[in-house]
Design an enzyme around this catalytic site. Structure first.
Site, PDB file in Angstrom:
ATOM      1  N   PRO A  36       0.821  -1.214   0.000  1.00  0.00           N
ATOM      2  CA  PRO A  36       0.000   0.000   0.000  1.00  0.00           C
ATOM      3  C   PRO A  36       0.857   1.266   0.000  1.00  0.00           C
ATOM      4  CG  PRO A  36      -0.660  -1.490   1.789  1.00  0.00           C
ATOM      5  CD  PRO A  36       0.596  -2.041   1.195  1.00  0.00           C
ATOM      6  N   GLU A  70       1.228  -7.792   8.877  1.00  0.00           N
ATOM      7  CA  GLU A  70       1.416  -6.323   8.885  1.00  0.00           C
ATOM      8  C   GLU A  70       2.342  -5.867   7.758  1.00  0.00           C
ATOM      9  OE1 GLU A  70      -0.234  -4.016  10.499  1.00  0.00           O
ATOM     10  OE2 GLU A  70      -1.374  -5.683  11.327  1.00  0.00           O
ATOM     11  N   ARG A 130      -2.111  -8.871 -20.538  1.00  0.00           N
ATOM     12  CA  ARG A 130      -3.057  -8.509 -21.612  1.00  0.00           C
ATOM     13  C   ARG A 130      -2.482  -7.474 -22.576  1.00  0.00           C
ATOM     14  NH1 ARG A 130      -8.041  -7.653 -20.906  1.00  0.00           N
ATOM     15  NH2 ARG A 130      -8.416  -5.694 -21.959  1.00  0.00           N
TER      16      ARG A 130
HETATM   17  N1  SAM Z   1       0.137  -2.752   7.541  1.00  0.00           N
HETATM   18  C1  SAM Z   1       0.157  -2.559   6.120  1.00  0.00           C
HETATM   19  C2  SAM Z   1      -0.184  -1.101   5.819  1.00  0.00           C
HETATM   20  O1  SAM Z   1      -1.064  -0.561   6.448  1.00  0.00           O
HETATM   21  O2  SAM Z   1       0.437  -0.525   4.877  1.00  0.00           O
HETATM   22  C3  SAM Z   1      -0.866  -3.429   5.417  1.00  0.00           C
HETATM   23  C4  SAM Z   1      -0.434  -4.829   5.310  1.00  0.00           C
HETATM   24  S1  SAM Z   1      -1.563  -5.771   4.327  1.00  0.00           S
HETATM   25  C5  SAM Z   1      -2.694  -6.357   5.541  1.00  0.00           C
HETATM   26  C6  SAM Z   1      -0.636  -7.198   3.903  1.00  0.00           C
HETATM   27  C7  SAM Z   1      -0.025  -7.184   2.520  1.00  0.00           C
HETATM   28  O3  SAM Z   1      -1.046  -7.012   1.555  1.00  0.00           O
HETATM   29  C8  SAM Z   1       0.959  -6.094   2.224  1.00  0.00           C
HETATM   30  O4  SAM Z   1       2.247  -6.404   2.718  1.00  0.00           O
HETATM   31  C9  SAM Z   1       0.921  -6.017   0.728  1.00  0.00           C
HETATM   32  O5  SAM Z   1       1.755  -6.997   0.130  1.00  0.00           O
HETATM   33  C10 SAM Z   1      -0.529  -6.362   0.408  1.00  0.00           C
HETATM   34  N2  SAM Z   1      -1.367  -5.183   0.135  1.00  0.00           N
HETATM   35  C11 SAM Z   1      -2.399  -4.734   0.875  1.00  0.00           C
HETATM   36  N3  SAM Z   1      -2.967  -3.649   0.322  1.00  0.00           N
HETATM   37  C12 SAM Z   1      -2.285  -3.401  -0.823  1.00  0.00           C
HETATM   38  C13 SAM Z   1      -2.368  -2.403  -1.827  1.00  0.00           C
HETATM   39  N4  SAM Z   1      -3.272  -1.424  -1.777  1.00  0.00           N
HETATM   40  N5  SAM Z   1      -1.509  -2.469  -2.860  1.00  0.00           N
HETATM   41  C14 SAM Z   1      -0.581  -3.430  -2.943  1.00  0.00           C
HETATM   42  N6  SAM Z   1      -0.440  -4.392  -1.990  1.00  0.00           N
HETATM   43  C15 SAM Z   1      -1.267  -4.382  -0.952  1.00  0.00           C
END
Ligand code: SAM
Length: 256
Positions: free
Chosen positions: A93, A123, A161
């Site tokens: 994120p 996390e 794609r």
């Molecule tokens: N604690 C992190 C934060 O708030 O930035 C969120 C961790 S999320 C629960 C677990 C994993 O999901 C991340 O390490 C990432 O690989 C993926 N992920 C979650 N949201 C994402 C997004 N918007 N874009 C890309 N990867 C995402």
């Protein structure tokens, strides 16, 4: 092109990638997929891949070591499989928001290119692994999902794609949203008349020039209404300027 994904849920990635456009392209050998589970590289008998965060707080953090070993194994296999420069992308994120422009760049790489995607869970990933091993962090939007597998699949689908020969003519990506700096036009299919109204006459006319003009006008109008910033970021051609002005006049007349 080869794409490898480091993930705690390899079956999820393999299963989803086997459907539709990406699945057919896999079968036709237009790209290759590999998956690597960091759990297979954990050294203790519990196959531990996560631990509590330093400093306390909720949740767990993915350990660097099993991830680093999985990445090394993936890179070695890509190399043995004849693929060159590997770019490592972490789905996060906190990454740069994914755009069509970035997808197009990644998709334009040569056939011998390999990408290595890292899907986080919990996390997230120990930051030292990210600093040491990752070339780029990509976000799929300003929201959080539970793991990097769906973001990785979205990135894979968007890249595949765009690769030559993947889409047939009927599916061609050229009029897709974002490709030409605008949203796509609305589409209709049978029946000609239903509870939502009638299909626009021009689409039934068989006049290809008029249909092309109508579609471009609708695409520009929709973009102006829904994503005006997309039109501010590029110069419109003379035809686009004329069609957008026409669309705006017609909208005004409907509202009066
Ligand atoms: N604690 C992190 C934060 O708030 O930035 C969120 C961790 S999320 C629960 C677990 C994993 O999901 C991340 O390490 C990432 O690989 C993926 N992920 C979650 N949201 C994402 C997004 N918007 N874009 C890309 N990867 C995402």
């Amino acid at each position: 092109m080869r794409i490898d994904v480091v993930t705690l849920f390899p079956e999820m990635v393999e299963h989803a990638a086997a459907f539709g456009v990406t699945g057919r392209a896999l079968e036709r050998g237009l790209w290759r997929l590999g998956t690597w589970n960091p759990r297979d590289f954990a050294t203790d008998s519990y196959r531990t891949v996560d631990d509590r965060p330093y400093g306390g707080g909720p949740g767990m953090v993915m350990l660097a070591e099993p991830l680093a070993k999985a990445l090394a194994a993936a890179r070695a296999t890509q190399h043995d499989d004849g693929f060159g420069a590997t770019r490592t992308i972490c789905l996060s994120p906190a990454g740069a928001p994914l755009t069509h422009a970035r997808v197009a760049e990644l998709a334009a790489a040569g056939d011998g290119t390999a990408y290595l995607l890292v899907a986080g869970r919990y996390e997230g990933i120990d930051e030292r692994l990210v600093q040491r091993e990752v070339d780029e962090e990509i976000s799929i939007g300003d929201f959080v999902v539970s793991g990097g597998e769906l973001p990785a699949l979205m990135l894979i689908d968007a890249i595949v794609r765009q690769r030559p020969g993947v889409l047939n003519d009927a599916e061609s990506a050229v009029q897709d949203s974002f490709v030409g700096g605008r949203l796509d036009c609305p589409h209709y299919t049978r029946p000609e008349q239903d509870a939502g109204g009638k299909v626009p006459d021009v689409l039934l006319s068989g006049n290809h020039a008029a249909i092309r003009r109508w579609r471009l006008k609708q695409a520009l109008g929709r973009t102006w209404e829904r994503r005006p910033e997309m039109l501010r970021h590029r110069a419109l051609s003379n035809e686009e300027t004329t069609l957008l002005a026409e669309y705006q006049r017609e909208r005004q007349q409907v509202q009066q």
